[in-house]
Design a protein around this motif. Structure first.
Motif, mmCIF file in Angstrom:
data_model
loop_
_atom_site.group_PDB
_atom_site.id
_atom_site.type_symbol
_atom_site.label_atom_id
_atom_site.label_comp_id
_atom_site.label_asym_id
_atom_site.label_seq_id
_atom_site.Cartn_x
_atom_site.Cartn_y
_atom_site.Cartn_z
ATOM 1 N N ILE A 148 -5.000 9.852 2.328
ATOM 2 C CA ILE A 148 -4.662 9.393 3.607
ATOM 3 C C ILE A 148 -5.211 8.003 3.903
ATOM 4 C CG2 ILE A 148 -4.566 9.769 6.077
ATOM 5 C CD1 ILE A 148 -2.243 11.644 4.734
ATOM 6 N N LEU A 149 -6.385 8.327 3.897
ATOM 7 C CA LEU A 149 -7.291 6.900 4.413
ATOM 8 C C LEU A 149 -6.658 5.583 3.309
ATOM 9 C CD1 LEU A 149 -10.439 8.403 5.213
ATOM 10 C CD2 LEU A 149 -8.825 7.589 6.843
ATOM 11 N N GLN A 150 -6.383 5.987 2.094
ATOM 12 C CA GLN A 150 -6.026 4.738 1.367
ATOM 13 C C GLN A 150 -4.759 4.167 1.762
ATOM 14 O OE1 GLN A 150 -5.681 5.966 -2.637
ATOM 15 N NE2 GLN A 150 -7.678 5.041 -3.397
ATOM 16 N N LEU A 151 -4.140 5.232 2.189
ATOM 17 C CA LEU A 151 -2.464 4.713 2.729
ATOM 18 C C LEU A 151 -2.792 4.233 4.074
ATOM 19 C CD1 LEU A 151 -0.174 5.455 0.786
ATOM 20 C CD2 LEU A 151 0.172 7.320 2.084
ATOM 21 N N ILE A 152 -3.302 4.841 4.828
ATOM 22 C CA ILE A 152 -3.495 4.632 6.301
ATOM 23 C C ILE A 152 -4.787 4.520 6.835
ATOM 24 C CG2 ILE A 152 -2.545 5.464 8.466
ATOM 25 C CD1 ILE A 152 -0.412 7.226 7.177
ATOM 26 N N PRO A 153 -5.393 3.162 6.605
ATOM 27 C CA PRO A 153 -6.882 3.113 6.648
ATOM 28 C C PRO A 153 -7.246 3.115 8.343
ATOM 29 C CG PRO A 153 -5.899 1.103 5.816
ATOM 30 C CD PRO A 153 -4.776 1.978 5.947
ATOM 31 N N THR A 154 -6.319 2.644 9.120
ATOM 32 C CA THR A 154 -6.499 2.337 10.567
ATOM 33 C C THR A 154 -5.524 3.196 11.299
ATOM 34 O OG1 THR A 154 -5.193 0.562 10.610
ATOM 35 C CG2 THR A 154 -7.531 0.124 10.108
ATOM 36 N N ARG A 173 0.854 -1.242 0.072
ATOM 37 C CA ARG A 173 0.138 -0.130 0.034
ATOM 38 C C ARG A 173 1.084 1.180 0.075
ATOM 39 N NH1 ARG A 173 -4.205 -1.362 3.605
ATOM 40 N NH2 ARG A 173 -2.544 -1.093 5.042
ATOM 41 N N ILE A 174 2.084 1.438 0.782
ATOM 42 C CA ILE A 174 2.720 2.248 0.734
ATOM 43 C C ILE A 174 3.273 2.513 -0.558
ATOM 44 C CG2 ILE A 174 4.872 3.400 1.735
ATOM 45 C CD1 ILE A 174 2.746 3.036 3.567
#
Lengths: 381, 307
Positions: free
Chosen positions: B164-170, A120-121
């Protein structure tokens, strides 16, 4: 035979033109107009641009987000007076696509590529890492320049607030990918000798902070990303280091700055000139865009322009027109002064020239051609 | 335009050269005159970057903590580091850890070099300011007005939460982004306003920006058309001058033709944008006089502004 004007010299003889400028100055329009001038001289030209407006794609008649450069349609080439061997290809390049190609080149095996593509990153990286777009634009530039399919590649640099962003791009990316950030995310104790007590304690603190800031899941992704792709990232980092150096051949490459009459233009020009000199990059000159600096044959609307039997409405209208005329004259003075300042900044080796304002903006092919012609014939100040 | 002042936050965007900063200042002045406590903000390095907005109130730079600029108007420089610092304070239980985090050069670099994390810092700084209270339950500022530096930034901000939510969803970052979305992406409390000029290209660009923002959840309240010049040419004068202007290039012709295009530009905006279009006039003023004059125009009922 008279010597070539500055733009003629560039589009006829260079292999790479890098067009820089802050957002909103008309950089893309200028790049495209230059590309047309080159193609009309019988050269095979590629116009590369990152994230361009929909309008430009429409004007040229090409799609955005294609996988490779395409020729602009036959009928538009004819309209623009481009004939073989001259050709004009355009590519609205997608940084992610270029990044994928780079990874495929650098990865050891297909599984590594596959894993990276799933991370994902990695998938957010072209937007996540500062300078990545600039770096990828340079990658694409070299790829096409070195393949020899084109005589001239024109790079419209990625949109940014600041005219220097392109030059600093690789360095910024490099500072992101440097060792320290690796250590931030590598499992503690990996990489080299067993760390001392102090390092281990510091590592544990960073680990706690990371978990609290990013959350477990993202922290795992980050660790995987930096851990598994260490080699590729290190390679990218090394490349970024000498990327800019490959653009330093003055016989092959020229950098130019597009600017417009704003408060910031003089200081932008100054920093750009200084920075290119420091980095040993071939600086060609400044293009003052969207200005009133050129008289373009304009005269003041005096009463003798009206016929003797002019109507009262013509006479009263002219009085109002004269007021507007005075405003435009003072704008011309202001912009000429600016052009003179830019010329001084450019010095003897480089140029400063102005392009005419196209009423309604360059939103169709005829107006692009007008700008192209104007650039071709532009006399340096 | 006064309906805008009932929001908690206004995001002002528009291409360079359209007078966006001047309009932002005038909106703030008008809101303050209408009795609101207003905080205006720009994005950059506090106490260092030249503050375009601050300059209109006689300050060359702005700090990262609000300072008074005029009656009922405070100003602040939104700063990613301020946001990061406040974020660390929120997520880390121990002050010593916050200090360690702030001292870590590697973390510092990561936050600075990753544009999304950088924007996120600004976003969080915005959020903490909106939440600041004068007393329990009473916000310190009724209205936060933010001057977004360029169209790219406006779209950047509009797409930030989803990126951001795609990259860091939680995790805590995702939670914060969702909190921020509840404030800034909620048409009851916030909206974007696009500033443009009554000319062909700026109109096209404003429409493109709105189209881009519409693909996100950020609400758009309307468009402010700046420098709308009154057309003092009569129909007969216009007709009588047409041959002269067509025959040879004269000084004044660009403006003459431009004035003729104003109503066309306004119509195009109204039809294509499907949002409210407001006008503010071109005034022969500068500095504080201009801000005051424009705020008069903003507070006047729109019909009176038109002529």
């Amino acid at each position: 035979m008279s010597a070539d004007l500055p733009i003629q010299e560039l589009v006829k003889h260079r292999g790479v033109l890098v067009v820089c400028g802050a957002g909103g100055v008309g950089k893309t329009t200028t790049s495209t107009a230059l590309a047309m001038a080159g193609a009309r001289q019988g050269r095979r030209v590629l116009a590369l641009t990152v994230d361009p407006s929909k309008r430009l794609a429409q004007t040229l008649g090409v799609d955005r987000n294609l996988e490779a450069p395409v020729s602009i349609p036959e009928e538009r080439l004819r309209q623009a007076g481009i004939e073989p061997p001259g050709s004009l290809h355009a590519w609205m390049l997608d940084p992610k696509l270029v990044a994928d190609r780079v990874v495929q080149k650098m990865a050891k095996d297909p599984e590594e590529v596959e894993r990276l593509m799933q991370n994902r990153i990695y998938n957010g990286i072209s937007r996540m890492v500062a300078g990545m777009q600039e770096y990828m634009a340079m990658e694409a530039l070299f790829e096409f320049h070195e393949a020899g399919t084109y005589d001239l590649v024109i790079l419209d640099t990625p949109p940014s607030r600041n005219a220097l962003a392109f030059l600093e791009g690789p360095q910024r990316m490099s500072s992101f990918l440097d060792g320290r950030i690796f250590h931030l995310f590598l499992p503690q104790g990996s990489g080299g000798a067993r760390p001392g007590l102090f390092r281990r304690a510091a590592g544990a603190v960073i680990d706690t902070i990371n978990r609290a800031v990013f959350g477990e899941e993202t922290y795992d992704d980050l660790q995987e990303f930096f851990g598994s792709f260490r080699d590729i990232l290190a390679n990218l980092n090394t490349n970024a280091g000498d990327m800019i150096e490959r653009l330093s051949d003055p016989d092959d490459v020229a950098f130019m700055l597009v600017t417009s009459p704003t408060d910031a233009s003089v200081s932008d020009a100054h920093f750009f000139r200084e920075r290119t000199a420091q980095m040993n990059l071939p600086f060609a000159g400044f293009v003052l865009n969207r200005s009133q600096a050129l008289a373009s044959g304009r005269v003041f609307p005096d009463y003798d322009l009206l016929p003797d039997d002019a109507s009262p409405a013509a006479l009263s209208g002219l009085a109002k027109l004269q007021k507007l005329g005075k405003v435009e004259q003072s704008e011309m003075e202001r912009d000429r002064h600016l052009l003179a300042t830019l010329a001084e900044e450019a010095g003897d080796e480089a140029f400063a020239l102005a392009t005419p304002t196209v009423p309604g903006g360059a939103n169709d092919l005829p107006s692009l051609l007008k700008i192209s012609d104007a650039l071709w014939g532009a006399e340096p100040y | 335009m006064e309906s805008l002042f009932d929001k908690r936050a206004l995001l002002i965007s528009g291409k360079g050269g359209v007078g966006r900063t001047t309009v932002t200042a005038a909106l703030a002045m008008a809101a303050a005159r209408a009795g609101k406590r207003v905080l205006i903000a720009e994005i950059g390095e506090p106490d260092e970057d030249l503050a375009a907005l601050g300059r209109l109130f006689g300050r060359q730079t702005l700090p990262a903590d609000p300072v008074p600029l005029a009656r009922n108007v405070d100003g602040v420089m939104l700063w990613s580091r301020k946001g990061h610092e406040r974020f660390l304070r929120m997520v880390l239980p121990v002050a010593a850890l916050v200090r360690a985090g702030l001292r870590s050069k590697a973390l510092r670099r990561l936050l600075d070099a990753a544009p999304s994390l950088n924007e996120l810092g600004v976003f969080y700084h915005m959020l903490t300011l909106v939440r600041e209270e004068a007393s329990a339950g009473r916000p310190k500022w009724d209205l936060l007005i933010i001057d977004l530096p360029a169209t790219g930034h406006a779209l950047g901000l509009a797409t930030l939460p989803d990126r951001i939510l795609q990259l860091i969803p939680t995790g805590p970052i995702a939670r914060t982004v969702r909190d921020g979305k509840d404030v800034f992406f909620n048409e009851d409390s916030s909206a974007m306003v696009v500033v443009t000029l009554p000319e062909t290209l700026p109109v096209t660009e404003a429409l493109e920006l709105i189209e881009g923002v519409r693909e996100t959840d950020l609400p758009v309240a309307g468009i402010i058309v700046n420098k709308v010049v009154g057309d003092d040419f009569t129909e007969e004068e216009r007709e009588a001058l047409a041959p002269l202007v067509a025959e040879r290039p004269v000084f004044g012709a660009t403006r003459f033709l431009g004035i003729g295009m104003v109503s066309q530009s306004l119509d195009r905006l109204r039809e294509a944008s499907e949002t409210t279009v407001w006008k503010v006039p071109e005034l022969p003023l500068e500095g504080p006089g201009l801000i005051h004059g424009l705020s008069d125009a903003i507070l006047a009922p729109q019909d009176e502004v038109a002529s």
